[in-house]
Scaffold this motif. Structure first.
Motif, PDB file in Angstrom:
ATOM      1  N   ARG A   1       0.919  -1.291   0.457  1.00  0.00           N
ATOM      2  CA  ARG A   1       0.254  -0.652  -0.233  1.00  0.00           C
ATOM      3  C   ARG A   1       0.936   1.361   0.230  1.00  0.00           C
ATOM      4  O   ARG A   1       1.796   1.412   0.380  1.00  0.00           O
ATOM      5  N   LEU A   2       0.805   2.026  -1.068  1.00  0.00           N
ATOM      6  CA  LEU A   2       1.270   3.200  -1.181  1.00  0.00           C
ATOM      7  C   LEU A   2       0.860   4.675  -0.611  1.00  0.00           C
ATOM      8  O   LEU A   2       1.377   5.606  -0.926  1.00  0.00           O
ATOM      9  N   GLY A   3      -1.011   4.254  -0.771  1.00  0.00           N
ATOM     10  CA  GLY A   3      -1.402   5.921  -0.153  1.00  0.00           C
ATOM     11  C   GLY A   3      -2.363   5.664  -0.719  1.00  0.00           C
ATOM     12  O   GLY A   3      -3.266   5.028  -1.038  1.00  0.00           O
ATOM     13  N   HIS A   4      -3.112   6.778  -0.904  1.00  0.00           N
ATOM     14  CA  HIS A   4      -4.466   7.336  -1.130  1.00  0.00           C
ATOM     15  C   HIS A   4      -4.973   8.876  -2.592  1.00  0.00           C
ATOM     16  O   HIS A   4      -3.571   9.528  -1.782  1.00  0.00           O
ATOM     17  N   VAL A   5      -4.963   8.127  -3.183  1.00  0.00           N
ATOM     18  CA  VAL A   5      -5.166   9.655  -4.087  1.00  0.00           C
ATOM     19  C   VAL A   5      -6.163  10.442  -3.495  1.00  0.00           C
ATOM     20  O   VAL A   5      -5.571  11.541  -3.518  1.00  0.00           O
ATOM     21  N   ALA A   6      -6.973  10.373  -2.791  1.00  0.00           N
ATOM     22  CA  ALA A   6      -7.409  11.577  -1.874  1.00  0.00           C
ATOM     23  C   ALA A   6      -6.594  12.489  -0.769  1.00  0.00           C
ATOM     24  O   ALA A   6      -7.147  13.253  -0.471  1.00  0.00           O
ATOM     25  N   GLU A   7      -5.066  11.488  -0.868  1.00  0.00           N
ATOM     26  CA  GLU A   7      -4.084  12.350   0.193  1.00  0.00           C
ATOM     27  C   GLU A   7      -3.214  12.000   0.271  1.00  0.00           C
ATOM     28  O   GLU A   7      -2.697  13.354   0.357  1.00  0.00           O
ATOM     29  N   ASP A   8      -2.407  11.871  -0.938  1.00  0.00           N
ATOM     30  CA  ASP A   8      -1.094  11.659  -1.146  1.00  0.00           C
ATOM     31  C   ASP A   8      -0.664  12.509  -2.758  1.00  0.00           C
ATOM     32  O   ASP A   8      -1.993  12.052  -3.639  1.00  0.00           O
TER      33      ASP A   8
END
Length: 368
Positions: free
Chosen positions: A246-253
């Protein structure tokens, strides 16, 4: 952007990003790995995707953005907007389509406008797709897209090297386009609707030798906006995702954060350089072997492997190891990569006579 260059960049860490725009699709193909269907509405928020792509900069960007689905061209305005935004930073855009719009007549205006913003267009074509969209319609649409000045290719899928359909369709493409349109040929994997009938996914070869995973090189934006380090459909769909993938989320990163996590993770560095089967056999030898991808998904649950990765692959030494492996795979060229990960007898088709089979230069700023 020709297919050979696109495929050749696949093992280079963070040289590209895969973005799934929607799980929705007008087709119900029997082999669909994503379980897409007309009634499915799972998709990332457009604003989140816009913000994520807008975080690309001339000095910090992926070389390629690959749009897929479901059927990405069900969101043609979003396709065009993301492609234009990516181009401002120097990122090129490719798209894979199931060709639902090719059933009859010329390209619909909205599709035509969206496709015109792309640098590469790939048409899915296989026996399940042909039951929904005639081959002649797909060929007609590909010709029309090519006339827009967009590089084109076919993404073919069959049951294996001896599949008579693959022999027929590749010969037909060669006759129709005079050997000028390349094709990536893959085998159906037992995911999604094919889980009950397709042959088991490829596993690591016998023994404990290294088998690098190029599929852990490009971040993947999943249907819920989660960014993952793997394009295996079980990983893309499964929640919670393994922590190391898991590398992140487009809403946050933004891209900078996702790129940093891709490049700096000691465990991902080793997955890309020696592969998960080798990690399990070396540092967790008592653990029974699973599938190649199954071994990878379980790595976060093996503290001895995580600790060994931190000791071996952190810091400058790990970055150099990762870079060396990526450059070696890139220099082997796209045909060699498809022989490992695709349908090997058809690997040469990724490069047409007019385009190099060997590597293109690694873009400045990519790699660990």
């Amino acid at each position: 952007m020709e297919l050979a260059e696109l495929i050749g960049l696949r093992p280079v860490p963070a040289a590209g990003v895969l973005i799934t725009l929607t799980r929705r699709c007008p087709l119900r193909c029997a082999h669909c790995s994503t379980g897409s269907a007309p009634e499915v509405r799972e998709e990332p928020e457009a604003d989140d995707l816009q913000r994520f792509v807008s975080s690309f900069t001339a000095d910090d960007r992926p070389e390629v953005m690959m749009l897929t689905g479901g059927e990405p061209l069900l969101r043609p305005l979003l396709v065009a907007s993301l492609a234009r935004s990516a181009r401002e930073s120097g990122t090129r855009t490719a798209l894979l389509s199931g060709m639902f719009f090719a059933r009859s007549g010329p390209l619909p205006p909205a599709i035509r406008r969206a496709v015109g913003t792309l640098d590469h267009f790939s048409a899915s074509l296989d026996l399940p797709h042909e039951r929904e969209v005639p081959r002649a319609g797909v060929f007609r649409a590909v010709r029309e897209i090519r006339e827009l000045g967009v590089a084109v290719s076919f993404h073919l899928t069959g049951t294996g090297p001896d599949d008579s359909y693959l022999a027929d369709v590749t010969a037909d493409i060669h006759r129709t386009f005079g050997g000028t349109v390349p094709a990536l040929v893959n085998e159906v994997r037992p995911f999604g609707r094919a889980a009950s009938w397709a042959r088991p996914a490829r596993t690591a070869p016998d023994g404990e030798g290294a088998l690098p995973c190029a599929m852990a090189a490009w971040p993947v934006v999943a249907f819920d906006g989660t960014v993952l380090a793997c394009c295996n459909q079980d990983t893309v769909d499964r929640r919670p995702a393994p922590p190391h993938l898991r590398l992140g989320h487009v809403a946050e990163d933004g891209w900078a954060a996702v790129q940093a996590r891709t490049l700096r993770s000691p465990l991902l560095r080793l997955v890309r350089t020696v592969g998960p089967a080798h990690l399990r056999s070396r540092w967790s030898p008592a653990t029974p072997a699973g599938s190649y991808c199954g071994d990878c998904r379980a790595l976060s649950d093996r503290p001895e492997v995580v600790a060994a990765a931190d000791a071996v692959a952190a810091g400058a030494a790990g970055a150099l190891l990762d870079l060396t492996s990526a450059r070696r795979q890139h220099e082997d060229g796209p045909v060699a990569l498809v022989r490992r990960h695709g349908c090997a007898p058809y690997a040469d088709l990724v490069a047409t006579p007019g385009h190099a089979r060997g590597p293109h230069p690694v873009p400045e700023g990519t790699g660990p």
